[in-house]
Scaffold this motif. Structure first.
Motif, PDB file in Angstrom:
ATOM      1  N   LYS A 220       0.841  -1.196   0.000  1.00 29.60           N
ATOM      2  CA  LYS A 220       0.000   0.000   0.000  1.00 29.60           C
ATOM      3  C   LYS A 220       0.877   1.248   0.000  1.00 29.60           C
ATOM      4  O   LYS A 220       1.981   1.249   0.553  1.00 29.60           O
ATOM      5  CB  LYS A 220      -0.926   0.024   1.222  1.00 29.60           C
ATOM      6  CG  LYS A 220      -1.876  -1.179   1.295  1.00 29.60           C
ATOM      7  CD  LYS A 220      -2.729  -1.097   2.560  1.00 29.60           C
ATOM      8  CE  LYS A 220      -3.653  -2.312   2.656  1.00 29.60           C
ATOM      9  NZ  LYS A 220      -4.487  -2.264   3.896  1.00 29.60           N
ATOM     10  N   GLU A 221       0.371   2.291  -0.604  1.00 35.16           N
ATOM     11  CA  GLU A 221       1.064   3.569  -0.608  1.00 35.16           C
ATOM     12  C   GLU A 221       0.873   4.282   0.735  1.00 35.16           C
ATOM     13  O   GLU A 221      -0.081   4.011   1.478  1.00 35.16           O
ATOM     14  CB  GLU A 221       0.541   4.455  -1.734  1.00 35.16           C
ATOM     15  CG  GLU A 221       0.828   3.929  -3.133  1.00 35.16           C
ATOM     16  CD  GLU A 221       2.307   3.978  -3.468  1.00 35.16           C
ATOM     17  OE1 GLU A 221       3.006   4.830  -2.873  1.00 35.16           O
ATOM     18  OE2 GLU A 221       2.745   3.180  -4.311  1.00 35.16           O
ATOM     19  N   LEU A 394       3.069  -1.681   7.025  1.00 40.01           N
ATOM     20  CA  LEU A 394       4.129  -2.629   6.725  1.00 40.01           C
ATOM     21  C   LEU A 394       3.670  -4.077   6.784  1.00 40.01           C
ATOM     22  O   LEU A 394       4.513  -4.990   6.778  1.00 40.01           O
ATOM     23  CB  LEU A 394       5.300  -2.422   7.710  1.00 40.01           C
ATOM     24  CG  LEU A 394       5.895  -1.017   7.775  1.00 40.01           C
ATOM     25  CD1 LEU A 394       7.096  -0.989   8.698  1.00 40.01           C
ATOM     26  CD2 LEU A 394       6.257  -0.503   6.392  1.00 40.01           C
ATOM     27  N   ASP A 395       2.361  -4.311   6.841  1.00 37.42           N
ATOM     28  CA  ASP A 395       1.784  -5.658   6.905  1.00 37.42           C
ATOM     29  C   ASP A 395       2.134  -6.333   8.237  1.00 37.42           C
ATOM     30  O   ASP A 395       3.027  -5.906   8.957  1.00 37.42           O
ATOM     31  CB  ASP A 395       2.250  -6.534   5.732  1.00 37.42           C
ATOM     32  CG  ASP A 395       1.814  -5.964   4.393  1.00 37.42           C
ATOM     33  OD1 ASP A 395       0.768  -5.282   4.365  1.00 37.42           O
ATOM     34  OD2 ASP A 395       2.526  -6.198   3.386  1.00 37.42           O
ATOM     35  N   GLY A 396       1.398  -7.355   8.566  1.00 36.54           N
ATOM     36  CA  GLY A 396       1.629  -8.073   9.808  1.00 36.54           C
ATOM     37  C   GLY A 396       1.227  -7.283  11.034  1.00 36.54           C
ATOM     38  O   GLY A 396       1.766  -7.539  12.129  1.00 36.54           O
ATOM     39  N   GLY A 397       0.335  -6.317  10.901  1.00 36.87           N
ATOM     40  CA  GLY A 397      -0.084  -5.519  12.036  1.00 36.87           C
ATOM     41  C   GLY A 397       0.868  -4.412  12.409  1.00 36.87           C
ATOM     42  O   GLY A 397       0.704  -3.784  13.469  1.00 36.87           O
ATOM     43  N   VAL A 398       1.862  -4.118  11.601  1.00 36.85           N
ATOM     44  CA  VAL A 398       2.832  -3.052  11.880  1.00 36.85           C
ATOM     45  C   VAL A 398       2.445  -1.827  11.066  1.00 36.85           C
ATOM     46  O   VAL A 398       2.411  -1.875   9.819  1.00 36.85           O
ATOM     47  CB  VAL A 398       4.269  -3.500  11.533  1.00 36.85           C
ATOM     48  CG1 VAL A 398       5.244  -2.356  11.781  1.00 36.85           C
ATOM     49  CG2 VAL A 398       4.655  -4.735  12.337  1.00 36.85           C
ATOM     50  N   THR A 465      18.466  10.718   0.056  1.00 37.67           N
ATOM     51  CA  THR A 465      17.509  10.213  -0.939  1.00 37.67           C
ATOM     52  C   THR A 465      16.328   9.524  -0.266  1.00 37.67           C
ATOM     53  O   THR A 465      15.173   9.705  -0.676  1.00 37.67           O
ATOM     54  CB  THR A 465      18.221   9.249  -1.893  1.00 37.67           C
ATOM     55  OG1 THR A 465      19.398   9.876  -2.437  1.00 37.67           O
ATOM     56  CG2 THR A 465      17.308   8.837  -3.027  1.00 37.67           C
ATOM     57  N   VAL A 466      16.584   8.739   0.772  1.00 39.63           N
ATOM     58  CA  VAL A 466      15.504   8.074   1.494  1.00 39.63           C
ATOM     59  C   VAL A 466      14.595   9.104   2.153  1.00 39.63           C
ATOM     60  O   VAL A 466      13.357   8.967   2.140  1.00 39.63           O
ATOM     61  CB  VAL A 466      16.085   7.090   2.529  1.00 39.63           C
ATOM     62  CG1 VAL A 466      15.009   6.603   3.494  1.00 39.63           C
ATOM     63  CG2 VAL A 466      16.729   5.908   1.830  1.00 39.63           C
ATOM     64  N   GLN A 467      15.175  10.151   2.720  1.00 41.03           N
ATOM     65  CA  GLN A 467      14.356  11.191   3.343  1.00 41.03           C
ATOM     66  C   GLN A 467      13.451  11.870   2.315  1.00 41.03           C
ATOM     67  O   GLN A 467      12.284  12.182   2.598  1.00 41.03           O
ATOM     68  CB  GLN A 467      15.251  12.224   4.022  1.00 41.03           C
ATOM     69  CG  GLN A 467      15.919  11.722   5.295  1.00 41.03           C
ATOM     70  CD  GLN A 467      16.825  12.771   5.922  1.00 41.03           C
ATOM     71  OE1 GLN A 467      18.031  12.784   5.701  1.00 41.03           O
ATOM     72  NE2 GLN A 467      16.237  13.648   6.709  1.00 41.03           N
ATOM     73  N   ALA A 468      13.981  12.129   1.104  1.00 41.52           N
ATOM     74  CA  ALA A 468      13.161  12.746   0.062  1.00 41.52           C
ATOM     75  C   ALA A 468      12.044  11.811  -0.401  1.00 41.52           C
ATOM     76  O   ALA A 468      10.927  12.256  -0.681  1.00 41.52           O
ATOM     77  CB  ALA A 468      14.054  13.145  -1.116  1.00 41.52           C
ATOM     78  N   LEU A 469      12.350  10.511  -0.471  1.00 36.56           N
ATOM     79  CA  LEU A 469      11.323   9.552  -0.869  1.00 36.56           C
ATOM     80  C   LEU A 469      10.257   9.396   0.205  1.00 36.56           C
ATOM     81  O   LEU A 469       9.059   9.287  -0.103  1.00 36.56           O
ATOM     82  CB  LEU A 469      11.970   8.199  -1.178  1.00 36.56           C
ATOM     83  CG  LEU A 469      12.840   8.136  -2.437  1.00 36.56           C
ATOM     84  CD1 LEU A 469      13.589   6.807  -2.496  1.00 36.56           C
ATOM     85  CD2 LEU A 469      11.985   8.323  -3.692  1.00 36.56           C
ATOM     86  N   LEU A 470      10.659   9.377   1.469  1.00 38.64           N
ATOM     87  CA  LEU A 470       9.675   9.262   2.552  1.00 38.64           C
ATOM     88  C   LEU A 470       8.765  10.481   2.601  1.00 38.64           C
ATOM     89  O   LEU A 470       7.562  10.362   2.880  1.00 38.64           O
ATOM     90  CB  LEU A 470      10.399   9.086   3.893  1.00 38.64           C
ATOM     91  CG  LEU A 470      11.169   7.774   4.104  1.00 38.64           C
ATOM     92  CD1 LEU A 470      11.887   7.797   5.453  1.00 38.64           C
ATOM     93  CD2 LEU A 470      10.235   6.576   4.025  1.00 38.64           C
ATOM     94  N   ALA A 471       9.315  11.664   2.351  1.00 39.38           N
ATOM     95  CA  ALA A 471       8.509  12.889   2.384  1.00 39.38           C
ATOM     96  C   ALA A 471       7.716  13.107   1.101  1.00 39.38           C
ATOM     97  O   ALA A 471       6.917  14.045   1.031  1.00 39.38           O
ATOM     98  CB  ALA A 471       9.417  14.093   2.634  1.00 39.38           C
TER      99      ALA A 471
END
Length: 572
Positions: A220-221, A394-398, A465-471
């Protein structure tokens, strides 16, 4: 003239007097001419000799030879002295020792394999090599190396003694290669970001090779929960900055809030209704890019009522930007180029650049809620920043809830507003950081400059790069900043800018987001299995290992943090 010819006949001679006159003399002593010849015979005087009764050889040195230097001679010279010829033979009886001799008493004439007191002089004079043969050794060496590489490319199974010799050779090479090579800097042992106490219990050790194999694809997005803050627009004039028309980096006095997870009032509010795992984008980026890190870092994990809170320590250097962390020769010297001073300089440059390239003093872009970290008694202007609170399943109830950041906003080609994350790459000493001078290659070979930064700062660029993708930022923009003078860390100039789509740049630097989510999910699962309490994640300073410690509940605790968890327990 008397010529005696013929043969002796009964003690007589035949005399040829010439002109055909010949007569025989049977008693030559009676002839007057022959008698005179016999009286003219030479007398032989024998030399004085020495009689050695105890052995053989002379008893002393003659007077005329006393002051003359002694020349060694061959022990076999008496065999060949009479004929004065060179000779050589092999002594098969005594181990094949070779005897050789010749005229002149050469000092190299004798060699005996079993005689301990014998020695042989070696001629150390260097024989000049002819011009045609001077490159032969290098050519042969290259050919031999090529043949060896070809043989090595063909796997051949080893058996018996060959396998044993191969193991011994590998062991010998292992010990020979332990020390640093000539010209190579020996890497010093780095210190841990936190002092590990003996009372702390190790729960789990996670090595990087295993983490690198993890993968999790989100089904899921992410969804936005809340947006806060105000943003200023990006000034596009800085896209035209080059080395020839560089811009001076200014000092911008603005307030930057670096608030941890449990101190965020929005996360405290969302923790009651949304999610069960909480963090900030910088903490998530550190965990998701942990396999690229070399320096030590630590993150506090608190489990309360089945919920996880990832925090940074109050007195840690977590927010400082590393410099040349993944370089082959990371900075180790003291002074202005020490790792900590370079981190302070890089953080200072990043803060100033992210504000200087904006249209300060003009209309701002306001989001849904105001900045939650501005207090009434705070003096000074707050930096341009927007906070986006997002949720991931994140699936699994997380369910993960995190605070992400934007630095600026710009108007796209279609007239829409696009969010930007602005970051600074700084040049401190090209001689110690890859040998690529920005002022010479930035305008003509910008790809080479960026490739060198990707090699030296792979972890820092991956986290950005991860921070830009998360935001969910539309652009990530890099500014190239260099020192005005090599030894001056207070004055800098902007040499250029470059922007990328975060997803495209992630592919360019080989950043696998499925692996990043897999690493985060693995850490969350390990912490979820433990009982409620406080834990600490520590990256080993010298090994590719992350350790999870169980620490006492009052470790690194602040008053606000304790009040927050007490309040949470009362609500339950």
């Amino acid at each position: 003239m008397i010529i005696m010819s013929g043969i002796c006949r009964d003690s007589g001679f035949r005399i040829n007097l010439g002109a055909g006159r010949v007569f025989d003399i049977w008693q030559p002593w009676q002839h007057p001419v022959i008698s005179n010849c016999c009286n003219m015979a030479a007398h032989f005087v024998p030399p004085a000799t020495q009689d050695n009764n105890d052995g053989w050889g002379p008893l002393g040195i003659p007077d005329r030879y006393k002051d003359m230097p002694y020349q060694p001679f061959s022990k076999m010279s008496e065999w060949a002295g009479g004929s004065s010829i060179n000779y050589s033979f092999t002594d098969r009886k005594y181990g094949g020792g070779k005897y050789s001799g010749g005229a002149g008493g050469s000092q190299y004439a004798y060699l005996h394999d079993e005689e301990e007191n014998s020695f042989q002089l070696v001629d150390t004079a260097r024989t000049p090599r002819p011009m045609y043969a001077r490159g032969r050794f290098l050519r042969n060496q290259r050919l031999a190396r090529g043949r060896q590489n070809f043989r090595n490319s063909q796997p051949v199974p080893l058996k018996g003694g060959k396998m044993k010799d191969n193991r011994m050779r590998q062991t010998r090479n292992k010990w020979n290669n332990r020390g640093p090579r000539q010209g190579q800097i020996q890497v010093k042992n780095r210190e841990s970001s936190v002092i590990v106490q003996p009372s702390w219990k190790i729960i789990e050790e996670m090595d990087f090779p295993r983490l690198n194999k993890l993968s999790l694809r989100l089904s899921k997005e992410a969804t936005d929960l809340l947006t806060c803050g105000e943003l200023e627009f990006y000034d596009k004039q800085y896209d035209r900055v080059t080395v020839k028309n560089e811009r001076r980096l200014q000092r911008i006095d603005r307030i930057f809030h670096k608030v941890t997870t449990t101190d965020d009032p929005i996360i405290r509010k969302l923790a009651k209704t949304e999610g069960n795992v909480y963090a900030t984008d910088s903490i998530l980026a550190t965990l998701m890019c942990s396999i690229r890190s070399n320096y030590s870092w630590d993150i506090i994990v608190q489990k309360v009522g089945g919920k996880l809170f990832f925090d940074k320590r109050d007195d840690s250097e977590f927010d400082l930007l590393t410099v040349s962390e993944t370089s082959n020769e990371p900075p180790q010297e003291e002074g202005i180029n020490s790792p900590r001073n370079l981190a302070l300089e890089a953080t200072f440059i990043n803060h100033n650049l992210s504000q200087q390239v904006l249209k300060m003093g003009e209309e701002k872009f306001k989001l849904d809620e105001p900045n939650p970290f501005i207090s009434e008694d705070e003096v000074g202007e707050v930096a341009s920043v927007a906070y986006r609170y997002r949720k991931w399943d994140l699936d699994g109830g997380v369910v993960l809830v995190a605070r992400c950041e934007h630095d600026a906003v710009t108007v796209g080609s279609a007239g829409d507003n696009q969010f930007i994350n602005i970051k600074a790459l700084n040049e401190w000493d090209s001689r110690l950081s890859g040998g690529v001078e920005w002022r010479q290659k930035l305008d003509t070979q910008r790809g080479a400059v960026l490739a060198n930064e990707l090699k030296n700062n792979a972890c820092k660029l991956a986290k950005w790069t991860v921070q830009a993708l998360l935001a969910n930022s539309d652009w990530i923009k890099f500014g190239y900043v260099s020192r005005m003078h090599l030894r001056d860390t207070s004055r800098h100039v902007i040499l250029g800018t470059q922007q990328f789509r975060p997803s495209d740049f992630a592919s360019q630097i080989n950043l696998n987001m499925d692996n990043a989510w897999g690493i985060l999910r693995c850490i969350i699962d390990l912490c979820m299995k433990e009982e409620d309490g406080k834990y600490l994640l520590v990256k080993d300073p010298n090994k590719p290992v992350i350790r999870l410690y169980k620490v006492p509940d009052n470790t690194f605790e602040s008053d606000d943090e304790g009040a927050f968890f007490d309040e949470g327990e009362e609500d339950e």
